[in-house]
Design an enzyme around this catalytic site. Structure first.
Site, mmCIF file in Angstrom:
data_model
loop_
_atom_site.group_PDB
_atom_site.id
_atom_site.type_symbol
_atom_site.label_atom_id
_atom_site.label_comp_id
_atom_site.label_asym_id
_atom_site.label_seq_id
_atom_site.Cartn_x
_atom_site.Cartn_y
_atom_site.Cartn_z
ATOM 1 N N CYS A 212 31.089 39.887 56.528
ATOM 2 C CA CYS A 212 32.023 40.712 57.295
ATOM 3 C C CYS A 212 31.382 41.838 58.120
ATOM 4 C CB CYS A 212 33.151 41.238 56.409
ATOM 5 S SG CYS A 212 32.711 41.569 54.718
ATOM 6 N N ARG B 62 23.234 37.867 46.416
ATOM 7 C CA ARG B 62 23.735 39.023 45.692
ATOM 8 C C ARG B 62 22.959 39.153 44.390
ATOM 9 N NH1 ARG B 62 30.305 38.244 46.641
ATOM 10 N NH2 ARG B 62 30.131 38.337 48.904
ATOM 11 N N GLN C 65 29.521 30.523 51.556
ATOM 12 C CA GLN C 65 30.969 30.391 51.517
ATOM 13 C C GLN C 65 31.461 29.708 52.786
ATOM 14 O OE1 GLN C 65 31.484 34.731 51.268
ATOM 15 N NE2 GLN C 65 32.839 34.322 49.541
ATOM 16 N N ASP D 201 33.351 30.838 54.836
ATOM 17 C CA ASP D 201 33.880 32.162 55.120
ATOM 18 C C ASP D 201 34.361 32.264 56.567
ATOM 19 O OD1 ASP D 201 34.364 34.820 54.553
ATOM 20 O OD2 ASP D 201 32.317 35.467 54.969
ATOM 21 N N HIS E 262 36.433 35.309 59.393
ATOM 22 C CA HIS E 262 37.164 36.554 59.605
ATOM 23 C C HIS E 262 38.045 36.405 60.824
ATOM 24 C CE1 HIS E 262 33.736 37.743 57.101
ATOM 25 N NE2 HIS E 262 34.685 38.396 56.474
ATOM 26 N N LYS F 182 44.743 41.118 48.529
ATOM 27 C CA LYS F 182 44.415 39.725 48.807
ATOM 28 C C LYS F 182 45.419 38.762 48.188
ATOM 29 C CE LYS F 182 40.900 39.776 45.110
ATOM 30 N NZ LYS F 182 39.465 39.720 44.817
ATOM 31 N N HIS G 133 40.057 38.522 55.958
ATOM 32 C CA HIS G 133 38.924 37.767 55.402
ATOM 33 C C HIS G 133 39.550 36.557 54.726
ATOM 34 C CE1 HIS G 133 36.207 41.485 54.947
ATOM 35 N NE2 HIS G 133 37.377 41.979 55.283
#
Length: 646
Positions: free
Chosen positions: A338, A367, A385, A387, A389, A469, A515
RNA sequence: GCCGACGUAGCUCAGCUGGUAGAGCAGCUCACUCGUAAUGAGCAGGUCGUCCGUUCAAAUCGGAUCGUCGGCUCCA
């Protein structure tokens, strides 16, 4: 005394005196039911048998046949375990039990030494003799003061603290069986003998109220059933789950390798890569239709971007940092996409006409997860991911959420995963942005979920630090719940990055940001999917889709021809021409979870056919022409079908 | 990170109270050329996670460390 009317599930009604107990209702219905009764159910909630009824109620008697009967049995087993521990370790203090796991119960104790496996055996034996003693469970209502005096006299400090947690106006009840007494709201079985069989599973350390600075406790897990037979069946299921363990299956199927040289970072083998890439390609193929475009941002960033996003402060210890080549340059390894996406958005001017902008990225993220949280491939330090946005006008949020749910449904249907449950997670203790924005965003999410026709559970305080979320929880074949898809409103980052777009009115506005991920972490998804399917992947995802089996060496050239024809249309086909019996090679193909085998012998060579055999089928299908097979399988792949042949 | 358990061949595991390792499967070789979940015979494979210590002697006992597992906590 006034009477009360009890309505039973079959519609019959009974008239009783007010204050009659659930057990008395069962007795009125029949002595057999009274003996078998474990609890009552009023309006979906379990109530203790000894609980007095008031007012007219619809009541159902719960016995061992009812799945909820198991809950009552296991909850009662907690007390029996605590009793057994107190008998064997009189200095132990009891904390509390909990049995909201599926088919498992637990109880925490404050003891001097951790329990050893031998201790567990002794405790289990003691429990068996308590069951044999068959003491009755009794329910008693106490005043707060009486309860406090009781637990103080017993030296149960932790209990006093638990007592203080009970809300002011709640009724305080204790349950006794034999000499053991515990603060509890029930419900419980009538007598210990109704707990047919117990088994202690494991012990572990924990903290009082989960607080690391508080006293260390020892937790024991166990399970209990109405009968030995059911317990045995349950232990068998645990064994089955162990066989499906993705760590085992992943090695057996040659998908990935985990290694002490890179803790929490999978090595994907070729077959694992097929699975991984097939999933990515699947999502990528959907993106154009749902209006996403893929981008790629750097792996390493100067720390400034994470300072702007707020991750630097919140997740500093959970990221990898090092010094760059320039004096004082601090670089961070990307742990989330992000900040990069926000920054990229900020580098050009945007008009409302471009919105929504939906940017997707599959980059690897790193991470520094705490060592104790690592778990096979489902919880790792290196992952990717699906992922994305979404930057949009605030009014567009509901539409985006709806579109996301449509995409999620499409993905999970194709993958053969059904029964998603939605939940909205609300503002946590640490958060960015304004509470009023949070309230607004939470309301929008709940309305969108309900608007999409889902019922919506609330998880209070479970939101991300930048916004609430929605999560889609999936229950696998073993009954375990996993959070998969998630979409989150970000109330913090657009402001922190100063994101703007030119609106219809010619003025600058701050875009809303979402997200979202459908599969979530690919490694975690693959782990869950392996356990759910047991490695029996749908045809389109299988690393090896087809295995041609020539019966004798003279059939091998034809088998290779067929393989080549399949490979040329994108089917992952191989030939097993080892000098083993056909039965051996079929067994091997089954173990490798290959969806389709093709037997090729004299008959097939002569007629230009193949004899297909589906995974797990007891008998072969009728022979079909090689050409028909090739086009059928090409189609099965194009349509991502679960089975190679209908 | 915390609590507990565990770490022996590619995999699954055996190895009692200390006397320098064993099975099945997988692998390789040979024979067999086979019709829908295990053909037979042979061969090879391990400095017992790592490091320190105790001992005449350590896979076995003690300590440390790394990793894994079960929990706790965490999950952008």
């Amino acid at each position: 005394m006034s009477g009360l009317t009890v309505t039973l599930p079959d519609g019959k009604t009974l008239e009783l005196e007010s204050g009659a107990t659930v057990l008395e209702v069962a007795e009125r219905i029949g002595p057999g039911l009274a003996r078998a009764a474990l609890a009552g159910r009023i309006g979906g909630k379990l109530v203790d048998l000894r609980q007095p009824l008031s007012g007219d109620v619809e009541l159902e008697i719960v016995t061992a046949r009812d799945p909820a009967g198991g809950e009552v049995i296991r909850h009662s087993a907690e007390h029996v375990m605590a009793d057994a521990v107190k008998r064997l370790f009189p200095s132990a203090q009891v904390d509390a039990g909990r049995s909201d796991h599926a088919e498992k119960f637990q109880y925490d104790f404050l003891v001097d030494e951790p329990f050893t496996p031998e201790d567990l055996e002794r405790i289990e034996k003691e429990m068996d003799s308590i069951l044999a003693e068959d003491a009755r469970f009794e329910r008693q209502v106490l005043s707060r003061q009486e309860a406090a005096d009781l637990f103080r006299s017993m030296g149960e400090e932790l209990k006093l603290s638990r007592l203080a947690d009970i809300p002011e106006d709640d009724v305080i009840t204790v349950f006794r069986h034999g000499d053991f007494v515990d603060l509890c709201r029930g419900p419980h079985v009538q007598h210990a003998g109704q707990i047919g069989a117990v088994k202690l599973l494991e012990s572990s350390g924990t903290y009082f109220r989960g607080d690391e600075s508080g006293p260390k406790l020892q937790r024991i897990y166990g399970t209990a059933f109405a009968s030995r037979k059911e317990l045995k069946a349950h232990l068998h299921r645990i064994e089955e789950a162990r066989k499906r363990d993705h760590r085992r299956v992943g090695v057996e199927l040659g998908l990935f390798h985990m290694d002490a040289l890179a803790p929490g970072s999978p090595f994907y083998l070729p077959k694992g890569m097929v699975l991984y890439n097939s999933l990515v390609r699947f999502i990528q193929d959907l993106y154009p239709r749902y209006g996403y475009r893929e981008i790629q941002t750097p792996q390493l960033f100067r720390s400034d971007v994470f300072k702007t996003s707020g991750h630097y402060e919140k997740f500093h210890d959970d990221m990898y940092w090092f010094e760059g080549s320039d004096e004082g340059e601090e670089l961070g390894v990307k742990a989330m996409n992000c900040p990069g996406h926000c920054h990229l958005f900020s580098t050009t001017k945007h008009s409302y006409r471009e919105l929504p902008i939906r940017w997707a990225e599959f980059s690897r993220l790193h991470r520094n997860e705490r060592s104790g949280t690592l778990n096979g491939i489902t919880r790792v330090r290196s992952f990717a991911q699906d992922d994305a946005h979404i930057f949009c006008e605030p009014e567009q949020i509901p539409e985006e959420i709806e579109s996301f749910f449509r995409m999620t449904s499409e993905v999970y249907t194709t993958l053969g995963l059904e029964g998603l449950e939605m939940a909205v997670s609300t503002r946590p203790e640490k958060f960015l942005g304004e509470p009023s924005d949070w309230d607004q965003a939470e309301k929008t999410l709940i309305a969108s979920v309900e608007g999409a026709g889902f019922s919506c559970r609330i998880k209070p305080g479970d939101g991300a630090f930048y916004g609430p979320k929605v999560e889609a929880d999936f229950r696998d074949v073993l009954g375990r719940a996993w959070t998969l898809a998630t979409i989150q409103v970000d109330v913090g980052m657009p402001g922190r990055f100063g994101l703007r777009y030119v609106g219809r009115d010619g003025e600058l506005h701050q875009p809303a940001m979402l997200h979202r991920a459908v599969l979530g972490s690919l490694e975690r998804f693959i782990g869950i999917y392996i356990e759910h399917t047991g490695g029996d992947f749908p045809f389109w995802l299988s690393p090896i889709q087809v295995l041609a089996l020539p019966i004798a060496d003279r059939h091998a050239p034809r088998a290779r021809e067929i393989r080549a024809a399949l490979v040329s249309v994108g089917v992952r086909a191989e030939v097993d021409d080892r000098s083993e019996t056909l039965g051996f090679r079929i067994r091997d193909a089954e173990k490798q979870k290959i969806p389709l085998t093709l037997v090729i012998g004299d008959e097939e060579v002569e007629r230009g056919t193949v004899s297909p055999r589906l995974r797990k089928s007891k008998q072969a299908m009728d022979a079909m022409s090689a050409e028909a097979l090739v086009s059928a399988l090409r189609e099965a792949n194009a349509e991502r079908r679960p089975k190679p042949l209908a």
